[in-house]
Design an enzyme around this catalytic site. Structure first.
Site, PDB file in Angstrom:
ATOM      1  CE1 TYR A  54       9.030 -28.501  14.192  1.00  0.00           C
ATOM      2  CE2 TYR A  54       7.792 -30.413  14.973  1.00  0.00           C
ATOM      3  CZ  TYR A  54       8.190 -29.575  13.936  1.00  0.00           C
ATOM      4  OH  TYR A  54       7.735 -29.816  12.658  1.00  0.00           O
ATOM      5  CE  LYS A  79       6.493 -26.657  12.172  1.00  0.00           C
ATOM      6  NZ  LYS A  79       6.396 -26.045  10.836  1.00  0.00           N
ATOM      7  CB  THR A 108       3.980 -31.068  12.671  1.00  0.00           C
ATOM      8  OG1 THR A 108       4.446 -32.323  13.193  1.00  0.00           O
ATOM      9  CG2 THR A 108       4.033 -30.057  13.805  1.00  0.00           C
TER      10      THR A 108
HETATM   11  P1  NAP Z   1      13.781 -29.280   6.874  1.00  0.00           P
HETATM   12  O1  NAP Z   1      14.377 -30.181   5.848  1.00  0.00           O
HETATM   13  O2  NAP Z   1      14.391 -29.218   8.240  1.00  0.00           O
HETATM   14  O3  NAP Z   1      13.758 -27.800   6.250  1.00  0.00           O
HETATM   15  C1  NAP Z   1      13.564 -26.661   7.035  1.00  0.00           C
HETATM   16  C2  NAP Z   1      13.817 -25.429   6.195  1.00  0.00           C
HETATM   17  O4  NAP Z   1      13.627 -24.264   7.023  1.00  0.00           O
HETATM   18  C3  NAP Z   1      15.236 -25.321   5.629  1.00  0.00           C
HETATM   19  O5  NAP Z   1      15.166 -24.832   4.311  1.00  0.00           O
HETATM   20  C4  NAP Z   1      15.879 -24.287   6.526  1.00  0.00           C
HETATM   21  O6  NAP Z   1      16.902 -23.560   5.897  1.00  0.00           O
HETATM   22  C5  NAP Z   1      14.698 -23.369   6.768  1.00  0.00           C
HETATM   23  N1  NAP Z   1      14.911 -22.466   7.899  1.00  0.00           N
HETATM   24  C6  NAP Z   1      15.365 -22.785   9.128  1.00  0.00           C
HETATM   25  N2  NAP Z   1      15.448 -21.673   9.886  1.00  0.00           N
HETATM   26  C7  NAP Z   1      15.052 -20.627   9.110  1.00  0.00           C
HETATM   27  C8  NAP Z   1      14.935 -19.248   9.322  1.00  0.00           C
HETATM   28  N3  NAP Z   1      15.239 -18.678  10.492  1.00  0.00           N
HETATM   29  N4  NAP Z   1      14.480 -18.472   8.298  1.00  0.00           N
HETATM   30  C9  NAP Z   1      14.162 -19.032   7.102  1.00  0.00           C
HETATM   31  N5  NAP Z   1      14.268 -20.349   6.844  1.00  0.00           N
HETATM   32  C10 NAP Z   1      14.703 -21.137   7.835  1.00  0.00           C
HETATM   33  O7  NAP Z   1      12.232 -29.614   7.089  1.00  0.00           O
HETATM   34  P2  NAP Z   1      11.230 -30.448   6.156  1.00  0.00           P
HETATM   35  O8  NAP Z   1      11.274 -31.875   6.557  1.00  0.00           O
HETATM   36  O9  NAP Z   1      11.449 -30.069   4.741  1.00  0.00           O
HETATM   37  O10 NAP Z   1       9.837 -29.901   6.657  1.00  0.00           O
HETATM   38  C11 NAP Z   1       9.241 -28.742   6.061  1.00  0.00           C
HETATM   39  C12 NAP Z   1       8.282 -28.117   7.047  1.00  0.00           C
HETATM   40  O11 NAP Z   1       7.263 -29.056   7.382  1.00  0.00           O
HETATM   41  C13 NAP Z   1       8.895 -27.709   8.378  1.00  0.00           C
HETATM   42  O12 NAP Z   1       8.212 -26.560   8.824  1.00  0.00           O
HETATM   43  C14 NAP Z   1       8.596 -28.875   9.299  1.00  0.00           C
HETATM   44  O13 NAP Z   1       8.566 -28.448  10.639  1.00  0.00           O
HETATM   45  C15 NAP Z   1       7.227 -29.282   8.784  1.00  0.00           C
HETATM   46  N6  NAP Z   1       6.866 -30.690   8.935  1.00  0.00           N
HETATM   47  C16 NAP Z   1       7.709 -31.663   8.500  1.00  0.00           C
HETATM   48  C17 NAP Z   1       7.336 -32.989   8.593  1.00  0.00           C
HETATM   49  C18 NAP Z   1       8.230 -34.092   8.098  1.00  0.00           C
HETATM   50  O14 NAP Z   1       7.995 -35.247   8.482  1.00  0.00           O
HETATM   51  N7  NAP Z   1       9.205 -33.799   7.249  1.00  0.00           N
HETATM   52  C19 NAP Z   1       6.075 -33.319   9.128  1.00  0.00           C
HETATM   53  C20 NAP Z   1       5.234 -32.297   9.540  1.00  0.00           C
HETATM   54  C21 NAP Z   1       5.627 -30.985   9.416  1.00  0.00           C
HETATM   55  P3  NAP Z   1      18.472 -24.034   5.993  1.00  0.00           P
HETATM   56  O15 NAP Z   1      18.580 -25.132   5.015  1.00  0.00           O
HETATM   57  O16 NAP Z   1      19.206 -22.823   5.604  1.00  0.00           O
HETATM   58  O17 NAP Z   1      18.693 -24.447   7.405  1.00  0.00           O
HETATM   59  O1  G4F Z   2      12.934 -38.959  12.870  1.00  0.00           O
HETATM   60  P1  G4F Z   2      12.589 -38.235  14.104  1.00  0.00           P
HETATM   61  O2  G4F Z   2      13.622 -37.335  14.674  1.00  0.00           O
HETATM   62  O3  G4F Z   2      11.233 -37.477  13.793  1.00  0.00           O
HETATM   63  P2  G4F Z   2      10.093 -36.856  14.738  1.00  0.00           P
HETATM   64  O4  G4F Z   2      10.605 -36.524  16.070  1.00  0.00           O
HETATM   65  O5  G4F Z   2       8.915 -37.751  14.659  1.00  0.00           O
HETATM   66  O6  G4F Z   2       9.788 -35.484  13.985  1.00  0.00           O
HETATM   67  C1  G4F Z   2       9.647 -35.419  12.568  1.00  0.00           C
HETATM   68  O7  G4F Z   2       8.289 -35.623  12.240  1.00  0.00           O
HETATM   69  C2  G4F Z   2       7.385 -34.606  12.724  1.00  0.00           C
HETATM   70  C3  G4F Z   2       5.975 -35.021  12.282  1.00  0.00           C
HETATM   71  O8  G4F Z   2       5.439 -35.929  13.224  1.00  0.00           O
HETATM   72  C4  G4F Z   2       7.791 -33.277  12.147  1.00  0.00           C
HETATM   73  F1  G4F Z   2       6.922 -32.318  12.539  1.00  0.00           F
HETATM   74  C5  G4F Z   2       9.199 -32.949  12.595  1.00  0.00           C
HETATM   75  O9  G4F Z   2       9.601 -31.698  12.012  1.00  0.00           O
HETATM   76  C6  G4F Z   2      10.143 -34.051  12.117  1.00  0.00           C
HETATM   77  O10 G4F Z   2      10.188 -34.015  10.712  1.00  0.00           O
HETATM   78  O11 G4F Z   2      12.195 -39.287  15.261  1.00  0.00           O
HETATM   79  C7  G4F Z   2      11.198 -40.253  15.055  1.00  0.00           C
HETATM   80  C8  G4F Z   2      11.177 -41.212  16.242  1.00  0.00           C
HETATM   81  C9  G4F Z   2      11.104 -40.519  17.606  1.00  0.00           C
HETATM   82  O12 G4F Z   2      10.186 -41.190  18.427  1.00  0.00           O
HETATM   83  C10 G4F Z   2      12.500 -40.663  18.181  1.00  0.00           C
HETATM   84  O13 G4F Z   2      12.559 -40.689  19.589  1.00  0.00           O
HETATM   85  O14 G4F Z   2      12.381 -41.952  16.253  1.00  0.00           O
HETATM   86  C11 G4F Z   2      12.863 -42.009  17.584  1.00  0.00           C
HETATM   87  N1  G4F Z   2      14.308 -42.250  17.553  1.00  0.00           N
HETATM   88  C12 G4F Z   2      14.933 -43.333  18.106  1.00  0.00           C
HETATM   89  N2  G4F Z   2      16.248 -43.223  17.941  1.00  0.00           N
HETATM   90  C13 G4F Z   2      15.238 -41.440  17.038  1.00  0.00           C
HETATM   91  C14 G4F Z   2      16.466 -42.055  17.283  1.00  0.00           C
HETATM   92  N3  G4F Z   2      15.138 -40.261  16.385  1.00  0.00           N
HETATM   93  C15 G4F Z   2      16.284 -39.670  15.963  1.00  0.00           C
HETATM   94  N4  G4F Z   2      16.195 -38.514  15.255  1.00  0.00           N
HETATM   95  N5  G4F Z   2      17.519 -40.238  16.180  1.00  0.00           N
HETATM   96  C16 G4F Z   2      17.657 -41.430  16.844  1.00  0.00           C
HETATM   97  O15 G4F Z   2      18.770 -41.905  17.054  1.00  0.00           O
END
Ligand code: NAP
Ligand code: G4F
Length: 324
Positions: free
Chosen positions: A150, A154, A126
Protein backbone atom coordinates in the site's frame (compact mmCIF):
# COMPACT_ATOMS: atom_id res chain seq x y z
CA UNK A 1 -20.52 30.80 -10.57
CA UNK A 2 -21.16 27.53 -8.77
CA UNK A 3 -17.94 25.57 -8.35
CA UNK A 4 -17.94 21.92 -9.35
CA UNK A 5 -15.99 19.19 -7.60
CA UNK A 6 -15.38 15.55 -8.41
CA UNK A 7 -14.57 13.27 -5.47
CA UNK A 8 -13.28 9.74 -6.02
CA UNK A 9 -13.78 7.46 -3.04
CA UNK A 10 -16.88 9.48 -2.15
CA UNK A 11 -18.38 6.52 -0.28
CA UNK A 12 -15.38 6.26 2.05
CA UNK A 13 -14.80 7.99 5.37
CA UNK A 14 -13.02 11.05 3.95
CA UNK A 15 -15.11 11.16 0.78
CA UNK A 16 -18.30 11.53 2.83
CA UNK A 17 -16.91 14.27 5.10
CA UNK A 18 -15.35 16.11 2.17
CA UNK A 19 -18.56 15.94 0.11
CA UNK A 20 -20.45 17.44 3.07
CA UNK A 21 -17.87 20.22 3.46
CA UNK A 22 -18.04 21.07 -0.26
CA UNK A 23 -21.85 20.99 -0.33
CA UNK A 24 -21.93 23.32 2.68
CA UNK A 25 -19.66 25.68 0.72
CA UNK A 26 -22.13 25.69 -2.18
CA UNK A 27 -20.28 23.35 -4.54
CA UNK A 28 -21.97 21.01 -6.99
CA UNK A 29 -20.51 17.68 -5.89
CA UNK A 30 -19.98 14.66 -8.13
CA UNK A 31 -18.75 11.36 -6.77
CA UNK A 32 -17.14 8.49 -8.63
CA UNK A 33 -18.96 5.43 -7.36
CA UNK A 34 -17.63 1.93 -8.04
CA UNK A 35 -20.46 -0.58 -8.41
CA UNK A 36 -20.59 -3.07 -5.53
CA UNK A 37 -23.01 -5.89 -4.72
CA UNK A 38 -23.45 -4.56 -1.17
CA UNK A 39 -24.58 -1.15 0.10
CA UNK A 40 -21.69 1.31 0.25
CA UNK A 41 -23.77 4.46 0.61
CA UNK A 42 -24.32 4.31 4.39
CA UNK A 43 -21.88 7.14 5.16
CA UNK A 44 -23.59 9.53 2.75
CA UNK A 45 -26.90 8.62 4.41
CA UNK A 46 -25.39 9.08 7.90
CA UNK A 47 -24.40 12.65 6.98
CA UNK A 48 -27.75 13.16 5.23
CA UNK A 49 -26.22 14.17 1.89
CA UNK A 50 -26.99 11.17 -0.32
CA UNK A 51 -29.61 13.01 -2.37
CA UNK A 52 -27.29 15.99 -2.94
CA UNK A 53 -24.26 14.12 -4.29
CA UNK A 54 -24.35 13.29 -8.01
CA UNK A 55 -23.05 9.74 -8.23
CA UNK A 56 -21.25 8.76 -11.42
CA UNK A 57 -20.75 5.05 -11.91
CA UNK A 58 -17.13 4.15 -12.59
CA UNK A 59 -13.93 2.57 -11.36
CA UNK A 60 -10.51 4.16 -10.89
CA UNK A 61 -8.79 1.29 -12.68
CA UNK A 62 -10.81 2.04 -15.82
CA UNK A 63 -9.46 5.03 -17.77
CA UNK A 64 -12.77 5.40 -19.64
CA UNK A 65 -14.51 5.84 -16.27
CA UNK A 66 -12.17 8.62 -15.18
CA UNK A 67 -12.45 10.43 -18.52
CA UNK A 68 -16.25 10.09 -18.53
CA UNK A 69 -16.44 11.38 -14.96
CA UNK A 70 -14.45 14.48 -15.94
CA UNK A 71 -16.64 15.08 -19.00
CA UNK A 72 -19.89 14.63 -17.04
CA UNK A 73 -18.91 16.60 -13.96
CA UNK A 74 -17.03 19.44 -15.71
CA UNK A 75 -15.13 19.59 -12.44
CA UNK A 76 -12.97 22.57 -11.45
CA UNK A 77 -11.52 20.59 -8.54
CA UNK A 78 -10.80 16.86 -8.37
CA UNK A 79 -10.13 15.10 -5.08
CA UNK A 80 -8.64 11.64 -5.59
CA UNK A 81 -9.54 9.77 -2.41
CA UNK A 82 -10.39 6.39 -3.97
CA UNK A 83 -8.02 3.60 -2.96
CA UNK A 84 -7.61 0.10 -1.58
CA UNK A 85 -6.71 1.80 1.68
CA UNK A 86 -6.34 -1.04 4.20
CA UNK A 87 -2.63 -1.67 4.76
CA UNK A 88 -3.02 -5.29 5.95
CA UNK A 89 -4.94 -6.26 2.80
CA UNK A 90 -2.21 -4.86 0.57
CA UNK A 91 0.04 -7.87 1.31
CA UNK A 92 -2.80 -10.22 0.29
CA UNK A 93 -3.72 -8.20 -2.82
CA UNK A 94 -0.55 -6.33 -3.82
CA UNK A 95 -1.39 -6.19 -7.52
CA UNK A 96 -4.94 -4.95 -7.03
CA UNK A 97 -3.56 -2.37 -4.59
CA UNK A 98 -1.07 -1.27 -7.25
CA UNK A 99 -3.81 -0.92 -9.85
CA UNK A 100 -6.30 0.99 -7.69
CA UNK A 101 -4.10 2.94 -5.27
CA UNK A 102 -1.19 3.56 -7.64
CA UNK A 103 -2.32 3.51 -11.26
CA UNK A 104 -5.82 4.75 -10.35
CA UNK A 105 -4.31 8.13 -9.53
CA UNK A 106 -2.61 8.24 -12.92
CA UNK A 107 -5.88 7.37 -14.67
CA UNK A 108 -7.40 10.40 -12.92
CA UNK A 109 -4.43 12.63 -13.78
CA UNK A 110 -4.60 11.54 -17.44
CA UNK A 111 -8.34 12.19 -17.55
CA UNK A 112 -7.73 15.73 -16.31
CA UNK A 113 -4.87 16.28 -18.72
CA UNK A 114 -7.04 15.14 -21.64
CA UNK A 115 -10.25 16.95 -20.75
CA UNK A 116 -9.47 20.02 -18.64
CA UNK A 117 -5.82 20.49 -17.64
CA UNK A 118 -6.76 23.60 -15.69
CA UNK A 119 -8.77 21.59 -13.18
CA UNK A 120 -7.10 21.41 -9.77
CA UNK A 121 -6.11 18.01 -8.43
CA UNK A 122 -5.73 16.72 -4.87
CA UNK A 123 -3.96 13.40 -4.25
CA UNK A 124 -4.60 11.54 -0.99
CA UNK A 125 -1.03 10.74 -0.04
CA UNK A 126 -0.19 9.18 3.30
CA UNK A 127 2.20 9.00 6.22
CA UNK A 128 2.56 5.29 5.32
CA UNK A 129 5.06 6.55 2.71
CA UNK A 130 7.43 7.37 5.62
CA UNK A 131 7.12 3.76 6.84
CA UNK A 132 10.45 2.93 8.44
CA UNK A 133 10.92 6.50 9.56
CA UNK A 134 14.11 8.33 8.63
CA UNK A 135 13.52 11.22 11.08
CA UNK A 136 11.79 11.21 14.49
CA UNK A 137 9.27 13.81 13.30
CA UNK A 138 8.22 13.56 9.66
CA UNK A 139 7.83 16.64 7.47
CA UNK A 140 7.60 17.34 3.73
CA UNK A 141 11.39 16.98 3.42
CA UNK A 142 11.73 13.64 5.28
CA UNK A 143 12.91 10.83 2.95
CA UNK A 144 10.33 8.13 2.25
CA UNK A 145 10.70 4.42 3.12
CA UNK A 146 7.37 2.64 2.61
CA UNK A 147 6.88 -0.70 4.38
CA UNK A 148 3.82 -2.19 2.66
CA UNK A 149 2.55 -2.69 -0.89
CA UNK A 150 0.00 0.00 0.00
CA UNK A 151 2.74 2.45 0.99
CA UNK A 152 4.68 1.68 -2.18
CA UNK A 153 1.60 2.16 -4.38
CA UNK A 154 0.83 5.48 -2.66
CA UNK A 155 4.41 6.63 -3.13
CA UNK A 156 4.12 5.96 -6.88
CA UNK A 157 0.88 7.98 -7.02
CA UNK A 158 2.54 10.73 -4.96
CA UNK A 159 5.50 11.07 -7.32
CA UNK A 160 3.23 10.94 -10.37
CA UNK A 161 1.30 13.86 -8.88
CA UNK A 162 4.56 15.79 -8.46
CA UNK A 163 5.59 14.75 -11.97
CA UNK A 164 2.36 15.97 -13.62
CA UNK A 165 2.75 19.26 -11.76
CA UNK A 166 6.33 19.67 -13.00
CA UNK A 167 5.83 18.23 -16.51
CA UNK A 168 2.51 19.79 -17.49
CA UNK A 169 2.17 22.71 -15.08
CA UNK A 170 -0.95 21.16 -13.56
CA UNK A 171 -2.32 22.46 -10.26
CA UNK A 172 -1.70 19.09 -8.61
CA UNK A 173 -1.22 18.95 -4.84
CA UNK A 174 -0.56 16.14 -2.47
CA UNK A 175 -1.75 15.95 1.12
CA UNK A 176 0.49 13.67 3.20
CA UNK A 177 -2.14 12.87 5.79
CA UNK A 178 -1.40 11.02 9.00
CA UNK A 179 -4.04 8.67 10.44
CA UNK A 180 -7.43 10.28 10.87
CA UNK A 181 -10.49 8.66 12.31
CA UNK A 182 -14.17 9.20 13.06
CA UNK A 183 -17.41 7.31 13.69
CA UNK A 184 -17.42 6.76 9.89
CA UNK A 185 -14.10 4.88 9.90
CA UNK A 186 -14.14 1.41 8.32
CA UNK A 187 -14.58 -1.32 10.94
CA UNK A 188 -11.27 -3.05 10.02
CA UNK A 189 -9.10 -0.10 11.10
CA UNK A 190 -7.85 -0.36 14.66
CA UNK A 191 -9.51 2.71 16.21
CA UNK A 192 -12.97 1.70 15.04
CA UNK A 193 -12.36 -2.00 15.71
CA UNK A 194 -11.66 -0.97 19.30
CA UNK A 195 -14.68 1.34 19.74
CA UNK A 196 -16.96 -1.25 18.17
CA UNK A 197 -15.67 -3.84 20.68
CA UNK A 198 -15.90 -1.42 23.63
CA UNK A 199 -19.58 -0.84 22.91
CA UNK A 200 -20.31 -4.51 22.33
CA UNK A 201 -18.53 -5.51 25.56
CA UNK A 202 -20.36 -2.80 27.50
CA UNK A 203 -23.69 -3.95 26.07
CA UNK A 204 -22.90 -7.60 26.93
CA UNK A 205 -22.65 -8.75 23.30
CA UNK A 206 -18.92 -9.60 23.29
CA UNK A 207 -16.26 -10.52 25.87
CA UNK A 208 -12.81 -10.09 24.34
CA UNK A 209 -11.05 -8.02 21.71
CA UNK A 210 -8.25 -9.62 19.66
CA UNK A 211 -5.53 -7.25 18.49
CA UNK A 212 -2.05 -7.38 16.97
CA UNK A 213 0.85 -5.04 17.76
CA UNK A 214 -0.45 -2.67 20.44
CA UNK A 215 2.97 -1.04 20.88
CA UNK A 216 2.75 0.61 17.45
CA UNK A 217 2.39 4.39 17.66
CA UNK A 218 0.30 6.63 15.43
CA UNK A 219 -0.39 10.34 15.08
CA UNK A 220 -4.20 10.22 15.18
CA UNK A 221 -6.50 13.11 14.25
CA UNK A 222 -10.16 13.63 13.39
CA UNK A 223 -11.24 13.15 9.76
CA UNK A 224 -13.65 16.10 9.98
CA UNK A 225 -10.66 18.38 10.60
CA UNK A 226 -8.50 16.82 7.92
CA UNK A 227 -10.86 17.26 4.95
CA UNK A 228 -10.64 21.02 5.55
CA UNK A 229 -6.91 20.83 4.81
CA UNK A 230 -7.65 19.07 1.49
CA UNK A 231 -9.94 21.89 0.40
CA UNK A 232 -7.50 24.57 1.55
CA UNK A 233 -4.71 23.03 -0.59
CA UNK A 234 -6.77 23.48 -3.74
CA UNK A 235 -7.55 27.13 -2.86
CA UNK A 236 -3.84 28.10 -2.93
CA UNK A 237 -2.40 30.01 -5.88
CA UNK A 238 0.32 27.41 -6.38
CA UNK A 239 0.16 23.63 -5.96
CA UNK A 240 2.33 22.06 -3.27
CA UNK A 241 2.67 19.14 -0.84
CA UNK A 242 1.66 19.35 2.80
CA UNK A 243 1.96 17.15 5.87
CA UNK A 244 -1.34 17.08 7.78
CA UNK A 245 -1.00 15.77 11.34
CA UNK A 246 -1.55 16.62 14.99
CA UNK A 247 2.11 16.53 16.12
CA UNK A 248 1.33 14.02 18.91
CA UNK A 249 1.89 10.26 18.81
CA UNK A 250 0.18 7.61 20.96
CA UNK A 251 0.44 3.82 21.23
CA UNK A 252 -2.41 1.59 20.14
CA UNK A 253 -2.40 0.46 23.78
CA UNK A 254 -3.11 3.96 25.12
CA UNK A 255 -5.65 4.69 22.41
CA UNK A 256 -7.40 1.49 23.60
CA UNK A 257 -7.16 2.44 27.26
CA UNK A 258 -8.86 5.80 26.60
CA UNK A 259 -11.73 4.10 24.77
CA UNK A 260 -12.33 1.43 27.45
CA UNK A 261 -12.14 4.01 30.24
CA UNK A 262 -14.92 6.00 28.57
CA UNK A 263 -17.36 3.26 29.66
CA UNK A 264 -15.61 2.45 32.96
CA UNK A 265 -13.80 -0.69 31.71
CA UNK A 266 -10.15 -1.78 31.96
CA UNK A 267 -8.75 -2.74 28.55
CA UNK A 268 -6.30 -5.20 30.14
CA UNK A 269 -9.21 -7.44 31.16
CA UNK A 270 -10.51 -7.71 27.58
CA UNK A 271 -7.67 -7.34 25.05
CA UNK A 272 -6.08 -10.57 23.81
CA UNK A 273 -2.97 -10.43 21.63
CA UNK A 274 -3.40 -12.49 18.48
CA UNK A 275 -0.48 -13.18 16.08
CA UNK A 276 -2.98 -13.17 13.22
CA UNK A 277 -3.14 -9.36 13.34
CA UNK A 278 0.63 -8.76 13.18
CA UNK A 279 1.91 -7.49 9.83
CA UNK A 280 4.78 -8.86 7.70
CA UNK A 281 6.51 -5.48 8.11
CA UNK A 282 5.28 -2.97 10.66
CA UNK A 283 5.38 0.81 10.70
CA UNK A 284 6.38 1.12 14.35
CA UNK A 285 5.85 4.83 14.86
CA UNK A 286 4.55 7.88 13.00
CA UNK A 287 4.67 11.47 14.17
CA UNK A 288 3.93 14.32 11.79
CA UNK A 289 5.16 17.89 11.77
CA UNK A 290 2.23 20.05 10.59
CA UNK A 291 4.18 23.36 10.71
CA UNK A 292 3.98 24.04 6.95
CA UNK A 293 0.21 23.41 6.85
CA UNK A 294 -0.21 25.80 9.77
CA UNK A 295 1.95 28.50 8.23
CA UNK A 296 0.76 28.32 4.61
CA UNK A 297 -2.80 27.01 4.89
CA UNK A 298 -3.67 28.37 8.31
CA UNK A 299 -4.72 24.80 9.16
CA UNK A 300 -4.46 23.15 12.55
CA UNK A 301 -5.90 19.97 14.06
CA UNK A 302 -8.54 21.06 16.55
CA UNK A 303 -9.79 17.75 17.96
CA UNK A 304 -7.79 16.08 20.73
CA UNK A 305 -7.37 12.30 20.71
CA UNK A 306 -9.39 11.96 23.95
CA UNK A 307 -12.30 13.90 22.40
CA UNK A 308 -12.09 11.79 19.25
CA UNK A 309 -12.10 8.52 21.22
CA UNK A 310 -15.10 9.63 23.26
CA UNK A 311 -16.94 10.72 20.12
CA UNK A 312 -16.32 7.32 18.52
CA UNK A 313 -17.30 5.28 21.61
CA UNK A 314 -20.48 7.32 22.09
CA UNK A 315 -21.48 6.89 18.43
CA UNK A 316 -20.87 3.15 18.73
CA UNK A 317 -22.99 2.84 21.89
CA UNK A 318 -25.81 4.65 20.15
CA UNK A 319 -25.52 2.33 17.12
CA UNK A 320 -25.43 -0.71 19.41
CA UNK A 321 -28.54 0.38 21.33
CA UNK A 322 -30.40 1.19 18.09
CA UNK A 323 -29.63 -2.22 16.64
CA UNK A 324 -30.71 -3.91 19.88
P1 NAP B 1 -11.80 4.42 2.78
O1 NAP B 1 -12.85 4.71 3.80
O2 NAP B 1 -11.22 3.05 2.69
O3 NAP B 1 -12.42 4.82 1.35
C1 NAP B 1 -11.84 4.40 0.15
C2 NAP B 1 -12.76 4.74 -1.00
O4 NAP B 1 -12.16 4.29 -2.23
C3 NAP B 1 -14.14 4.08 -0.93
O5 NAP B 1 -15.12 5.01 -1.34
C4 NAP B 1 -14.04 2.97 -1.95
O6 NAP B 1 -15.27 2.62 -2.53
C5 NAP B 1 -13.17 3.65 -2.99
N1 NAP B 1 -12.59 2.70 -3.94
C6 NAP B 1 -11.96 1.54 -3.66
N2 NAP B 1 -11.58 0.93 -4.80
C7 NAP B 1 -12.01 1.71 -5.83
C8 NAP B 1 -11.93 1.62 -7.22
N3 NAP B 1 -11.34 0.58 -7.83
N4 NAP B 1 -12.46 2.62 -7.97
C9 NAP B 1 -13.06 3.68 -7.37
N5 NAP B 1 -13.17 3.82 -6.04
C10 NAP B 1 -12.65 2.85 -5.28
O7 NAP B 1 -10.57 5.43 2.95
P2 NAP B 1 -10.49 6.82 3.73
O8 NAP B 1 -10.06 6.56 5.13
O9 NAP B 1 -11.71 7.61 3.47
O10 NAP B 1 -9.25 7.49 3.02
C11 NAP B 1 -9.41 8.29 1.85
C12 NAP B 1 -8.12 8.31 1.07
O11 NAP B 1 -7.08 8.86 1.88
C13 NAP B 1 -7.60 6.95 0.64
O12 NAP B 1 -6.95 7.11 -0.60
C14 NAP B 1 -6.59 6.58 1.71
O13 NAP B 1 -5.64 5.68 1.20
C15 NAP B 1 -6.01 7.94 2.01
N6 NAP B 1 -5.49 8.15 3.36
C16 NAP B 1 -6.27 7.85 4.44
C17 NAP B 1 -5.80 8.10 5.72
C18 NAP B 1 -6.63 7.81 6.93
O14 NAP B 1 -6.06 7.76 8.03
N7 NAP B 1 -7.94 7.67 6.79
C19 NAP B 1 -4.52 8.68 5.89
C20 NAP B 1 -3.77 8.98 4.76
C21 NAP B 1 -4.28 8.74 3.50
P3 NAP B 1 -16.20 1.42 -1.91
O15 NAP B 1 -16.86 2.04 -0.74
O16 NAP B 1 -17.11 1.11 -3.01
O17 NAP B 1 -15.26 0.31 -1.57
O1 G4F C 1 -5.74 1.27 11.93
P1 G4F C 1 -4.69 0.67 11.10
O2 G4F C 1 -5.07 -0.51 10.27
O3 G4F C 1 -4.10 1.85 10.23
P2 G4F C 1 -2.71 2.03 9.44
O4 G4F C 1 -2.11 0.74 9.08
O5 G4F C 1 -1.87 2.97 10.22
O6 G4F C 1 -3.21 2.72 8.09
C1 G4F C 1 -4.16 3.78 8.11
O7 G4F C 1 -3.47 5.01 8.20
C2 G4F C 1 -2.62 5.31 7.07
C3 G4F C 1 -1.95 6.66 7.37
O8 G4F C 1 -0.80 6.44 8.15
C4 G4F C 1 -3.47 5.37 5.82
F1 G4F C 1 -2.71 5.71 4.76
C5 G4F C 1 -4.12 4.02 5.61
O9 G4F C 1 -4.96 4.08 4.44
C6 G4F C 1 -4.98 3.68 6.83
O10 G4F C 1 -6.04 4.60 6.88
O11 G4F C 1 -3.46 0.20 12.03
C7 G4F C 1 -2.83 1.10 12.90
C8 G4F C 1 -1.84 0.34 13.78
C9 G4F C 1 -0.87 -0.55 13.00
O12 G4F C 1 0.42 -0.41 13.52
C10 G4F C 1 -1.37 -1.96 13.24
O13 G4F C 1 -0.38 -2.96 13.18
O14 G4F C 1 -2.56 -0.53 14.63
C11 G4F C 1 -1.90 -1.78 14.65
N1 G4F C 1 -2.86 -2.81 15.04
C12 G4F C 1 -2.75 -3.62 16.14
N2 G4F C 1 -3.77 -4.47 16.17
C13 G4F C 1 -3.96 -3.17 14.36
C14 G4F C 1 -4.53 -4.22 15.07
N3 G4F C 1 -4.50 -2.69 13.22
C15 G4F C 1 -5.65 -3.27 12.77
N4 G4F C 1 -6.24 -2.75 11.66
N5 G4F C 1 -6.25 -4.30 13.44
C16 G4F C 1 -5.72 -4.82 14.60
O15 G4F C 1 -6.26 -5.76 15.17
Amino acid sequence: MTKRALVTGVTGQDGAYLAKLLLDKGYMVYGLHARRATDTLWRLRYLDILDRVHLLEGDLTDLASTIRSMVKSEADEVYNLGAQSFVATSWMQPILTGYVTGLGAVNMLEAIRLTNPKARFYQASTSEMFGKIQEPMQSESTPFYPRSPYGVAKLYAHWMTVNYRESFGMHASSGILFNHESPLRGIEFVTRKVTDAVARIKLGKQKELRLGNIDAKRDWGYAGDYVKAMWLMLQQNAPDDFVVATGRTTTVRDMCRIAFERVGLNYEQHVVIDEKFFRPAEVEVLLGNPAKAKEKLGWEATTKLETLRHMMVDAELERGRREG
